[in-house]
Design a protein around this motif. Structure first.
Motif, mmCIF file in Angstrom:
data_model
loop_
_atom_site.group_PDB
_atom_site.id
_atom_site.type_symbol
_atom_site.label_atom_id
_atom_site.label_comp_id
_atom_site.label_asym_id
_atom_site.label_seq_id
_atom_site.Cartn_x
_atom_site.Cartn_y
_atom_site.Cartn_z
ATOM 1 N N ILE A 52 0.831 -1.206 0.000
ATOM 2 C CA ILE A 52 0.000 0.000 0.000
ATOM 3 C C ILE A 52 0.865 1.256 0.000
ATOM 4 N N GLU A 53 1.934 1.233 0.781
ATOM 5 C CA GLU A 53 2.851 2.378 0.771
ATOM 6 C C GLU A 53 3.375 2.653 -0.632
ATOM 7 N N CYS A 54 3.731 1.586 -1.339
ATOM 8 C CA CYS A 54 4.254 1.744 -2.695
ATOM 9 C C CYS A 54 3.197 2.325 -3.635
ATOM 10 N N ILE A 55 1.965 1.868 -3.496
ATOM 11 C CA ILE A 55 0.879 2.410 -4.326
ATOM 12 C C ILE A 55 0.678 3.893 -4.046
ATOM 13 N N HIS A 56 0.620 4.237 -2.764
ATOM 14 C CA HIS A 56 0.321 5.624 -2.393
ATOM 15 C C HIS A 56 1.477 6.584 -2.651
ATOM 16 N N GLU A 57 2.674 6.061 -2.868
ATOM 17 C CA GLU A 57 3.772 6.935 -3.288
ATOM 18 C C GLU A 57 3.455 7.594 -4.627
ATOM 19 N N ALA A 58 2.741 6.890 -5.487
ATOM 20 C CA ALA A 58 2.418 7.410 -6.812
ATOM 21 C C ALA A 58 0.974 7.888 -6.922
ATOM 22 N N PHE A 59 0.069 7.236 -6.182
ATOM 23 C CA PHE A 59 -1.355 7.563 -6.266
ATOM 24 C C PHE A 59 -1.908 7.732 -4.850
ATOM 25 N N PRO A 60 -1.554 8.836 -4.196
ATOM 26 C CA PRO A 60 -1.854 8.985 -2.765
ATOM 27 C C PRO A 60 -3.334 9.091 -2.414
ATOM 28 N N ASP A 61 -4.164 9.460 -3.360
ATOM 29 C CA ASP A 61 -5.578 9.682 -3.051
ATOM 30 C C ASP A 61 -6.474 8.508 -3.408
ATOM 31 N N ASP A 62 -5.908 7.463 -3.984
ATOM 32 C CA ASP A 62 -6.733 6.332 -4.409
ATOM 33 C C ASP A 62 -7.126 5.449 -3.222
ATOM 34 N N ALA A 63 -8.331 4.892 -3.301
ATOM 35 C CA ALA A 63 -8.815 3.984 -2.263
ATOM 36 C C ALA A 63 -8.099 2.640 -2.342
ATOM 37 N N ILE A 64 -8.050 1.941 -1.219
ATOM 38 C CA ILE A 64 -7.429 0.621 -1.148
ATOM 39 C C ILE A 64 -8.453 -0.394 -0.668
ATOM 40 N N VAL A 65 -8.586 -1.476 -1.415
ATOM 41 C CA VAL A 65 -9.367 -2.638 -0.997
ATOM 42 C C VAL A 65 -8.358 -3.729 -0.681
ATOM 43 N N GLY A 66 -8.337 -4.216 0.557
ATOM 44 C CA GLY A 66 -7.306 -5.172 0.934
ATOM 45 C C GLY A 66 -7.824 -6.275 1.830
ATOM 46 N N GLU A 67 -7.144 -7.422 1.788
ATOM 47 C CA GLU A 67 -7.594 -8.552 2.594
ATOM 48 C C GLU A 67 -7.357 -8.338 4.076
ATOM 49 N N GLU A 68 -6.223 -7.726 4.434
ATOM 50 C CA GLU A 68 -5.863 -7.641 5.840
ATOM 51 C C GLU A 68 -6.161 -6.260 6.411
ATOM 52 N N ALA A 69 -6.128 -6.195 7.756
ATOM 53 C CA ALA A 69 -6.239 -4.943 8.510
ATOM 54 C C ALA A 69 -7.568 -4.244 8.254
ATOM 55 N N ASP A 70 -7.564 -2.922 8.392
ATOM 56 C CA ASP A 70 -8.814 -2.169 8.358
ATOM 57 C C ASP A 70 -9.071 -1.501 7.008
ATOM 58 N N GLU A 77 -17.844 1.674 -6.664
ATOM 59 C CA GLU A 77 -18.420 1.741 -8.004
ATOM 60 C C GLU A 77 -17.900 2.929 -8.806
ATOM 61 N N SER A 78 -17.370 3.928 -8.128
ATOM 62 C CA SER A 78 -16.842 5.099 -8.832
ATOM 63 C C SER A 78 -15.489 5.474 -8.246
ATOM 64 N N GLY A 79 -14.701 6.159 -9.062
ATOM 65 C CA GLY A 79 -13.385 6.581 -8.628
ATOM 66 C C GLY A 79 -12.325 5.515 -8.830
ATOM 67 N N ALA A 80 -11.103 5.871 -8.453
ATOM 68 C CA ALA A 80 -9.958 4.971 -8.615
ATOM 69 C C ALA A 80 -9.694 4.211 -7.322
ATOM 70 N N ALA A 81 -9.353 2.937 -7.460
ATOM 71 C CA ALA A 81 -9.059 2.103 -6.284
ATOM 72 C C ALA A 81 -8.069 1.018 -6.663
#
Length: 259
Positions: A52-70, A77-81
């Motif tokens: 996630i850190e690596c993703i947000h280095e380039a796309f800091p405002d995008d949402a994250i859908v992930g298996e672990e944590a919160d 349905e809309s926007g970048a993730a």
């Protein structure tokens, strides 16, 4: 030049896979989640954080859908993730089996635009942009097999009719085998090593979205059990090279009715 989402997906998945690989076959503190076989380790969490850190280095405002944590658990349905599975195949990872990987997919307005599945022990890097899927830099296509008796099919997740479904598949198609890593399985369908993969119960987006995108980019077909185009919230997932897809659907429906 601005980095593409496909390039960042590849970079982030590689970073997460490197974190996981450092702990592979080492001492692990293993916990259970929903069931005794639903496992998680601190390595899963560490790999997800770094991905996630690596993703947000380039796309800091995008949402994250992930298996672990919160992180959120559903695809917006809309926007970048971004959809992240830090270790797909945790049970294999914990047991020292090498079929596991780190998976990242990018979606825009609910549609997948990039995917990466890095299988570090196998040395296989599956990537896809909006149009093309590759394995270790070379374009891939689904298999060209047409005879169901030559097909190799992998059950990813089956409902209560597991035995009946496996039996029906084995009777009609050439071979049935299971690998314990959904995204490695879907990537193998995209690359033509497997001819089909099936799940008759709903899978999570981190187990599916990247691989489905790769299969479609490689010329394959992915539907639900009714034959409708698979979506990230579909109840079933039936993926194939497209050559005997309807026969596969009929076999699965019959098995469900007779179980």
């Amino acid at each position: 030049m601005t980095e593409t989402r496909a390039e960042r997906a590849a970079r982030a998945a590689d970073v997460g896979a490197s974190v996981a690989l450092e702990s592979f076959r080492g001492e692990l503190a293993v916990e259970t989640k929903s069931t005794k076989t639903d496992l998680v380790t601190e390595t899963d969490r560490a790999a997800q954080r770094r991905t996630i850190e690596c993703i947000h280095e380039a796309f800091p405002d995008d949402a994250i859908v992930g298996e672990e944590a919160d992180t959120r658990k559903t695809v917006p349905e809309s926007g970048a993730a971004w959809i992240v599975d830090p270790i797909d195949g945790t049970n294999n990872f914990v047991r020292g089996l090498g079929i596991w990987g780190t998976v990242v997919a990018a979606v825009e307005d609910g549609q997948t635009v990039a995917a990466a599945t890095i299988l570090p022990v196998l040395g296989d890097n599956y990537l896809a942009d909006e149009d093309e899927a590759t394995l270790n830099g070379e374009p891939i296509r689904v298999s060209a097999r047409e005879d169901p008796e030559t097909f190799v099919i992998t059950p990813i997740l089956l409902g209560g009719e597991f035995g009946a479904t496996v039996g029906a598949l084995a009777e009609r198609f050439g071979d049935v085998r299971r690998f314990g890593c959904s995204q490695a399985t879907l990537a193998a369908v995209a690359g033509g090593s497997l001819d089909a993969a099936v799940a008759t119960a709903r899978l999570s987006p981190w187990d599916t979205v990247a691989g489905v995108h790769m299969i479609r980019c490689a010329g394959g077909t992915v539907t639900d059990l009714a034959g409708e185009r698979w979506q990230h919230d579909s109840d079933e997932l039936i993926a194939s090279n497209g050559e005997a897809h309807e026969e596969l659907l009929v076999t699965l429906r019959d098995a469900a009715e007779n179980s």
